[in-house]
Every structure is written in structure tokens, then in C-alpha cells.
Design a protein around this motif. Structure first.
Motif, PDB file in Angstrom:
ATOM      1  N   LYS A  90     -26.616 -31.318  68.098  1.00  0.00           N
ATOM      2  CA  LYS A  90     -25.527 -31.520  68.508  1.00  0.00           C
ATOM      3  C   LYS A  90     -24.650 -32.643  69.357  1.00  0.00           C
ATOM      4  CE  LYS A  90     -20.784 -28.441  68.797  1.00  0.00           C
ATOM      5  NZ  LYS A  90     -21.003 -26.889  69.579  1.00  0.00           N
ATOM      6  N   THR A  91     -25.207 -32.464  70.577  1.00  0.00           N
ATOM      7  CA  THR A  91     -25.051 -33.591  71.097  1.00  0.00           C
ATOM      8  C   THR A  91     -25.355 -35.244  70.681  1.00  0.00           C
ATOM      9  OG1 THR A  91     -25.446 -32.154  73.521  1.00  0.00           O
ATOM     10  CG2 THR A  91     -25.345 -34.800  73.931  1.00  0.00           C
ATOM     11  N   ILE A  92     -26.652 -35.028  69.647  1.00  0.00           N
ATOM     12  CA  ILE A  92     -26.889 -36.923  69.475  1.00  0.00           C
ATOM     13  C   ILE A  92     -25.704 -36.969  68.335  1.00  0.00           C
ATOM     14  CG2 ILE A  92     -29.084 -36.949  67.291  1.00  0.00           C
ATOM     15  CD1 ILE A  92     -30.594 -35.329  69.130  1.00  0.00           C
ATOM     16  N   ALA A  93     -25.729 -35.788  67.326  1.00  0.00           N
ATOM     17  CA  ALA A  93     -24.594 -35.833  66.602  1.00  0.00           C
ATOM     18  C   ALA A  93     -23.397 -35.631  66.688  1.00  0.00           C
ATOM     19  CB  ALA A  93     -24.947 -34.385  65.436  1.00  0.00           C
ATOM     20  N   GLN A  94     -22.764 -35.482  67.870  1.00  0.00           N
ATOM     21  CA  GLN A  94     -21.948 -35.938  68.304  1.00  0.00           C
ATOM     22  C   GLN A  94     -21.705 -37.526  68.888  1.00  0.00           C
ATOM     23  OE1 GLN A  94     -21.106 -32.993  71.097  1.00  0.00           O
ATOM     24  NE2 GLN A  94     -19.576 -31.561  69.795  1.00  0.00           N
ATOM     25  N   ALA A  95     -22.158 -38.009  69.706  1.00  0.00           N
ATOM     26  CA  ALA A  95     -22.848 -39.128  69.917  1.00  0.00           C
ATOM     27  C   ALA A  95     -22.662 -40.372  68.879  1.00  0.00           C
ATOM     28  CB  ALA A  95     -24.115 -39.953  70.677  1.00  0.00           C
ATOM     29  N   LEU A  96     -23.106 -40.024  67.875  1.00  0.00           N
ATOM     30  CA  LEU A  96     -23.235 -40.673  66.401  1.00  0.00           C
ATOM     31  C   LEU A  96     -22.298 -40.659  65.436  1.00  0.00           C
ATOM     32  CD1 LEU A  96     -27.573 -41.165  65.824  1.00  0.00           C
ATOM     33  CD2 LEU A  96     -25.678 -42.603  67.183  1.00  0.00           C
TER      34      LEU A  96
END
Length: 110
Positions: A60-66
Motif C-alpha cells: 500500500k505504501t509503494i502504491a501510494q508513493a507511485l
């Protein structure tokens, strides 16, 4: 309530001796992958400087950052893993049980 994770020594997963060495490897990988996979791998690299080549992130953190969907990030990570660019190690929560954030290890060129 604080979530506690099983003690994992991330340094055991470290493949690189320097950030320069990791950067050069990722540069070589980036020449062989698409733009979206490039973005995902580079985000993992950015979070891999404390322990060189190893990041500990939630999807989820990766998805939000990208600015991508969680489903898209799962596909990107699967592609990177299946093609030997990264290795994924699972963690679990010690007290609450269940799956914790994954550890992503950038592989060496080989």
C-alpha cells in the motif's frame, strides 16, 4: 496498540557493499525493463539505503508513493521477482500474528 514484527536481521539479506554498487546494478536492470517496472524498482532502491539493497515496505505504501493501485503494484513486484530482479522475503507479526510488510531484496546482476 503497537504492532510488533518477528525479529528479522535485514543485514542477512544485503547483497551490496556500497550504494554506488547498488545504483550501478539497478541502472543495468532499468535498461531491461519497462517504465512502470523501472519506477517500482527505483522506489525500492530509494528505500534501500539504510541497509543497502534491502527495503521493508507495505504494498500500500509503494502504491501510494507511485500513485498506482495496490493490484498494479502486486503485478509489478511479481514481474520483478519472477524475472530475477528482486527477491521477496515475508515477515510476520509476532504478537498479533498474520502477515507483516515484505522485505524486498535487490538482486545482483548474475
Amino acid at each position: 496498540m503497537t504492532t510488533q514484527y518477528e525479529i528479522v536481521s535485514f543485514t542477512d539479506y544485503q547483497n551490496f557493499d556500497s550504494i554506488k554498487e547498488m545504483d550501478e546494478t539497478v541502472r543495468q536492470f532499468n535498461a531491461r525493463i519497462s517504465r512502470v517496472h523501472y519506477e517500482t524498482l527505483n522506489l525500492l532502491k530509494r528505500y534501500s539505503c539504510k541497509i543497502i539493497g534491502v527495503s521493508h515496505l507495505k504494498v500500500k505504501t509503494i502504491a501510494q508513493a507511485l500513485n498506482r493501485s495496490v493490484r498494479a503494484i502486486h503485478r509489478h513486484l511479481k514481474y520483478l521477482k519472477d524475472n530475477g530482479f528482486i527477491t521477496v522475503a515475508n515477515t510476520s507479526r509476532r504478537k498479533a500474528g498474520g502477515k507483516g510488510a515484505n522485505v524486498y531484496i535487490i538482486n545482483t546482476v548474475g
